[in-house]
Design a protein around this motif. Structure first.
Motif, PDB file in Angstrom:
ATOM      1  N   ALA A  71     -11.607  16.605   1.995  1.00  0.00           N
ATOM      2  CA  ALA A  71     -10.657  16.795   0.899  1.00  0.00           C
ATOM      3  C   ALA A  71     -11.096  18.009   0.096  1.00  0.00           C
ATOM      4  CB  ALA A  71     -10.613  15.547   0.027  1.00  0.00           C
ATOM      5  N   LYS A  72     -10.231  18.458  -0.829  1.00  0.00           N
ATOM      6  CA  LYS A  72     -10.581  19.646  -1.614  1.00  0.00           C
ATOM      7  C   LYS A  72     -11.671  19.355  -2.633  1.00  0.00           C
ATOM      8  CE  LYS A  72      -7.786  22.959  -2.726  1.00  0.00           C
ATOM      9  NZ  LYS A  72      -6.655  23.778  -3.248  1.00  0.00           N
ATOM     10  N   ASP A  73     -11.725  18.116  -3.120  1.00  0.00           N
ATOM     11  CA  ASP A  73     -12.805  17.745  -4.029  1.00  0.00           C
ATOM     12  C   ASP A  73     -12.962  16.232  -4.019  1.00  0.00           C
ATOM     13  OD1 ASP A  73     -11.098  16.541  -6.248  1.00  0.00           O
ATOM     14  OD2 ASP A  73     -10.348  18.596  -6.269  1.00  0.00           O
ATOM     15  N   GLU A  74     -13.986  15.744  -4.677  1.00  0.00           N
ATOM     16  CA  GLU A  74     -14.346  14.325  -4.612  1.00  0.00           C
ATOM     17  C   GLU A  74     -13.246  13.423  -5.150  1.00  0.00           C
ATOM     18  OE1 GLU A  74     -18.031  11.368  -6.027  1.00  0.00           O
ATOM     19  OE2 GLU A  74     -17.969  13.490  -6.638  1.00  0.00           O
ATOM     20  N   GLY A  75     -12.512  13.879  -6.159  1.00  0.00           N
ATOM     21  CA  GLY A  75     -11.508  13.030  -6.782  1.00  0.00           C
ATOM     22  C   GLY A  75     -10.106  13.211  -6.247  1.00  0.00           C
ATOM     23  N   ALA A  76      -9.932  13.932  -5.148  1.00  0.00           N
ATOM     24  CA  ALA A  76      -8.588  14.213  -4.625  1.00  0.00           C
ATOM     25  C   ALA A  76      -7.901  12.925  -4.149  1.00  0.00           C
ATOM     26  CB  ALA A  76      -8.678  15.209  -3.475  1.00  0.00           C
ATOM     27  N   ARG A  77      -6.595  12.836  -4.413  1.00  0.00           N
ATOM     28  CA  ARG A  77      -5.802  11.680  -3.978  1.00  0.00           C
ATOM     29  C   ARG A  77      -5.151  12.024  -2.624  1.00  0.00           C
ATOM     30  NH1 ARG A  77      -4.790   7.919  -7.831  1.00  0.00           N
ATOM     31  NH2 ARG A  77      -2.805   7.323  -6.859  1.00  0.00           N
ATOM     32  N   TYR A  78      -5.976  12.061  -1.598  1.00  0.00           N
ATOM     33  CA  TYR A  78      -5.535  12.483  -0.274  1.00  0.00           C
ATOM     34  C   TYR A  78      -4.808  11.350   0.458  1.00  0.00           C
ATOM     35  CZ  TYR A  78      -9.769   9.901   0.887  1.00  0.00           C
ATOM     36  OH  TYR A  78     -10.726   8.918   0.986  1.00  0.00           O
ATOM     37  N   THR A  79      -4.070  11.721   1.488  1.00  0.00           N
ATOM     38  CA  THR A  79      -3.348  10.749   2.307  1.00  0.00           C
ATOM     39  C   THR A  79      -4.254  10.188   3.392  1.00  0.00           C
ATOM     40  OG1 THR A  79      -1.196  11.791   1.952  1.00  0.00           O
ATOM     41  CG2 THR A  79      -1.426  10.439   3.927  1.00  0.00           C
ATOM     42  N   PHE A  80      -4.312   8.864   3.471  1.00  0.00           N
ATOM     43  CA  PHE A  80      -4.960   8.210   4.601  1.00  0.00           C
ATOM     44  C   PHE A  80      -4.157   6.962   4.916  1.00  0.00           C
ATOM     45  CE2 PHE A  80      -8.382   5.210   6.238  1.00  0.00           C
ATOM     46  CZ  PHE A  80      -8.328   5.714   7.526  1.00  0.00           C
ATOM     47  N   ASN A  81      -3.489   6.968   6.048  1.00  0.00           N
ATOM     48  CA  ASN A  81      -2.633   5.854   6.445  1.00  0.00           C
ATOM     49  C   ASN A  81      -3.486   4.781   7.135  1.00  0.00           C
ATOM     50  OD1 ASN A  81      -0.297   7.258   5.496  1.00  0.00           O
ATOM     51  ND2 ASN A  81      -0.362   8.487   7.356  1.00  0.00           N
ATOM     52  N   TYR A  82      -4.232   4.065   6.319  1.00  0.00           N
ATOM     53  CA  TYR A  82      -5.211   3.097   6.817  1.00  0.00           C
ATOM     54  C   TYR A  82      -4.560   2.045   7.705  1.00  0.00           C
ATOM     55  CZ  TYR A  82      -8.238  -1.034   6.656  1.00  0.00           C
ATOM     56  OH  TYR A  82      -8.980  -2.137   6.989  1.00  0.00           O
ATOM     57  N   ARG A  83      -3.449   1.495   7.266  1.00  0.00           N
ATOM     58  CA  ARG A  83      -2.834   0.406   8.028  1.00  0.00           C
ATOM     59  C   ARG A  83      -2.272   0.900   9.361  1.00  0.00           C
ATOM     60  NH1 ARG A  83       1.174  -3.272   5.202  1.00  0.00           N
ATOM     61  NH2 ARG A  83       0.421  -4.755   6.748  1.00  0.00           N
ATOM     62  N   SER A  84      -1.788   2.134   9.392  1.00  0.00           N
ATOM     63  CA  SER A  84      -1.309   2.689  10.662  1.00  0.00           C
ATOM     64  C   SER A  84      -2.461   2.858  11.642  1.00  0.00           C
ATOM     65  CB  SER A  84      -0.629   4.037  10.425  1.00  0.00           C
ATOM     66  OG  SER A  84       0.596   3.866   9.739  1.00  0.00           O
ATOM     67  N   MET A  85      -3.614   3.301  11.130  1.00  0.00           N
ATOM     68  CA  MET A  85      -4.777   3.446  11.998  1.00  0.00           C
ATOM     69  C   MET A  85      -5.260   2.089  12.509  1.00  0.00           C
ATOM     70  SD  MET A  85      -5.607   6.599  12.539  1.00  0.00           S
ATOM     71  CE  MET A  85      -3.822   6.673  12.790  1.00  0.00           C
ATOM     72  N   LYS A  86      -5.181   1.091  11.652  1.00  0.00           N
ATOM     73  CA  LYS A  86      -5.584  -0.252  12.069  1.00  0.00           C
ATOM     74  C   LYS A  86      -4.625  -0.803  13.115  1.00  0.00           C
ATOM     75  CE  LYS A  86      -7.186  -4.609  10.032  1.00  0.00           C
ATOM     76  NZ  LYS A  86      -7.354  -5.381   8.760  1.00  0.00           N
ATOM     77  N   ALA A  87      -3.322  -0.567  12.929  1.00  0.00           N
ATOM     78  CA  ALA A  87      -2.331  -1.011  13.907  1.00  0.00           C
ATOM     79  C   ALA A  87      -2.533  -0.300  15.238  1.00  0.00           C
ATOM     80  CB  ALA A  87      -0.923  -0.760  13.372  1.00  0.00           C
ATOM     81  N   LEU A  88      -2.868   0.986  15.183  1.00  0.00           N
ATOM     82  CA  LEU A  88      -3.103   1.764  16.398  1.00  0.00           C
ATOM     83  C   LEU A  88      -4.303   1.241  17.170  1.00  0.00           C
ATOM     84  CD1 LEU A  88      -1.799   4.362  17.678  1.00  0.00           C
ATOM     85  CD2 LEU A  88      -3.660   5.644  16.598  1.00  0.00           C
ATOM     86  N   ASN A  89      -5.215   0.558  16.477  1.00  0.00           N
ATOM     87  CA  ASN A  89      -6.461   0.084  17.067  1.00  0.00           C
ATOM     88  C   ASN A  89      -6.485  -1.435  17.215  1.00  0.00           C
ATOM     89  OD1 ASN A  89      -9.056   0.766  18.113  1.00  0.00           O
ATOM     90  ND2 ASN A  89     -10.014   0.081  16.210  1.00  0.00           N
ATOM     91  N   ASP A  90      -5.320  -2.021  17.545  1.00  0.00           N
ATOM     92  CA  ASP A  90      -5.217  -3.474  17.776  1.00  0.00           C
ATOM     93  C   ASP A  90      -5.704  -4.289  16.588  1.00  0.00           C
ATOM     94  OD1 ASP A  90      -4.068  -3.189  20.244  1.00  0.00           O
ATOM     95  OD2 ASP A  90      -5.930  -3.391  21.360  1.00  0.00           O
ATOM     96  N   ASP A  91      -5.278  -3.877  15.374  1.00  0.00           N
ATOM     97  CA  ASP A  91      -5.582  -4.591  14.132  1.00  0.00           C
ATOM     98  C   ASP A  91      -7.065  -4.641  13.795  1.00  0.00           C
ATOM     99  OD1 ASP A  91      -3.126  -5.094  13.038  1.00  0.00           O
ATOM    100  OD2 ASP A  91      -2.835  -6.984  14.100  1.00  0.00           O
ATOM    101  N   LEU A  92      -7.828  -3.687  14.315  1.00  0.00           N
ATOM    102  CA  LEU A  92      -9.223  -3.511  13.920  1.00  0.00           C
ATOM    103  C   LEU A  92      -9.343  -2.191  13.161  1.00  0.00           C
ATOM    104  CD1 LEU A  92     -11.037  -4.505  17.238  1.00  0.00           C
ATOM    105  CD2 LEU A  92     -10.772  -5.917  15.189  1.00  0.00           C
ATOM    106  N   GLN A  93     -10.248  -2.132  12.209  1.00  0.00           N
ATOM    107  CA  GLN A  93     -10.456  -0.877  11.496  1.00  0.00           C
ATOM    108  C   GLN A  93     -10.773   0.240  12.486  1.00  0.00           C
ATOM    109  OE1 GLN A  93     -13.503  -1.220   8.508  1.00  0.00           O
ATOM    110  NE2 GLN A  93     -12.058  -1.881   6.944  1.00  0.00           N
ATOM    111  N   MET A  94     -10.111   1.381  12.296  1.00  0.00           N
ATOM    112  CA  MET A  94     -10.393   2.522  13.162  1.00  0.00           C
ATOM    113  C   MET A  94     -11.779   3.071  12.852  1.00  0.00           C
ATOM    114  SD  MET A  94      -9.174   4.458  15.609  1.00  0.00           S
ATOM    115  CE  MET A  94      -7.372   4.377  15.582  1.00  0.00           C
TER     116      MET A  94
END
Length: 375
Positions: free
Chosen positions: A159-182
């Protein structure tokens, strides 16, 4: 024009005006000079696959005598590490300028360059979120037998800095990985078969073409439909092809005319996904807040309905104002659920259920129905 139906524009060499963003376009030329023409804070994500600076000495041959098609192009050659570092500082400076404050950058490399690039990313004040190891399911062997087989590359996500509100589609990654954390180690094959682009002479069109599966995962993780993705080392256009499939806008920069030609043909032949297929699991943090009382006043849950937990230990009655009551406890679905369990907190949406013909339906299911009706 529909975002995902737009046909990419021709190669552009003209200078962009301060408010102009050359979307779905390959800019031909030096990456630093071309990035300098882009507006400040104009792109949502950058994927960079810079030269490895392999510094190969002589040809490499297979045991049977065949020559290995290694990276020996002029674009990968630098006079010294100091020259390479100066080049890296130059493009990272422009990358930081054009990246939105809530955007992210991905850089991929091998052991030849990734540690230098990582240090320079930190020198440029980027905040490292993860390093991801791409484990190659089918790596090229070490033909000389003098080292371990080089079976991975490293990606650095910042990210650009520590406090940046960046995009991370956590649930999509979990769905892509058979409901396990990517995890941060990704097992994916290198380009082979029909995906490996070939030139008119039958040789590889590009020696370091990245698999579409790799870019698919990255774009799905860190962007939304309509976001702008910049690739300053566009090569044969993997980033652009995947971006078009997923309904993202893209800008590619490439100095080699032969690669530009291949990339253009490839992207023009890529079909975008249907809009309905492009929908992904919505992150809980992005969902509108819904009070339980809204379900009561909308008629999805009637006053007097009895709620129970999944093990049917407690039963609570729904009141007209959206509160519930069980024994001596009364209040919100969260407060009563916590009190009954003697817990500091409780997610009432998943704790409480409605029994319908012996089947328990979580309140969260009804909430999702309400949200879908409002979309």
């Amino acid at each position: 024009m529909n975002l995902i139906a737009r046909i990419a524009e021709p190669v552009v060499r003209a200078r962009a005006t301060p408010r102009e963003l050359p979307l779905d376009t390959i800019l031909e030329g030096d990456c630093i000079a071309q990035m300098a023409r882009l507006p400040d804070r104009s792109v949502d994500m950058i994927f960079a696959d810079p030269p490895y600076n392999l510094q190969l000495g002589g040809d490499l041959f297979r045991p049977e005598g065949g020559r290995v098609d290694a990276v020996d192009d002029d674009w990968d050659k630098f006079d010294s590490l100091a020259v390479y570092d100066g080049f890296t500082r130059g493009w990272l400076e422009q990358a930081r300028r054009v990246l939105k404050d809530d955007g992210t950058i991905w850089v991929i490399g091998s052991y030849h360059n990734i540690y230098r690039v990582g240090a320079l990313l930190q020198d440029a004040d980027f905040w490292i979120l993860n390093d991801v190891v791409w484990r190659k399911a089918n790596p090229m062997p070490n033909f000389r037998g003098t080292r371990f087989t080089n079976a991975h590359e490293t990606l650095i996500w910042c990210a650009k800095d520590e406090g940046a509100r960046y995009t991370f589609n956590y649930r999509s990654m979990k769905a892509l990985n058979d409901d396990l954390q990517m995890r941060s180690d990704w097992l994916l094959p290198i380009c082979a078969g029909p995906e490996r682009l070939k030139g008119e002479d039958g040789a590889k069109a590009h020696p370091t073409q990245k698999p579409e599966a790799l870019l698919y995962r990255i774009l799905l993780a860190c962007t939304k439909p309509g976001d702008v993705v910049l690739d300053p080392f566009f090569g044969t256009g993997t980033t652009g092809a995947v971006a078009r499939r997923l309904g993202r806008r893209w800008i590619g920069i490439e100095r080699e005319p032969a690669y530009v030609k291949v990339a253009r043909e490839r992207i023009d032949s890529t079909l975008p996904l249907d809009e309905s297929a492009m929908q992904t699991v919505l992150d809980k943090r992005e969902q509108p807040r819904v009070a339980f009382g809204v379900l009561v006043e909308s008629g999805l849950v009637a006053p007097g309905t009895m709620l129970t937990d999944s093990k049917r230990r407690w039963a609570a009655a729904v009141r007209a104002d959206g509160s519930i009551a069980c024994d001596t406890h009364a209040g919100s679905i969260h407060k009563v659920g916590a009190a009954l369990q003697g817990a500091p907190s409780c997610n009432g949406w998943t704790f409480w259920h409605i029994a319908d013909g012996g089947v328990l339906t979580a309140l969260d299911t009804l909430r999702q129905q309400h949200l879908s009706a409002q979309a």
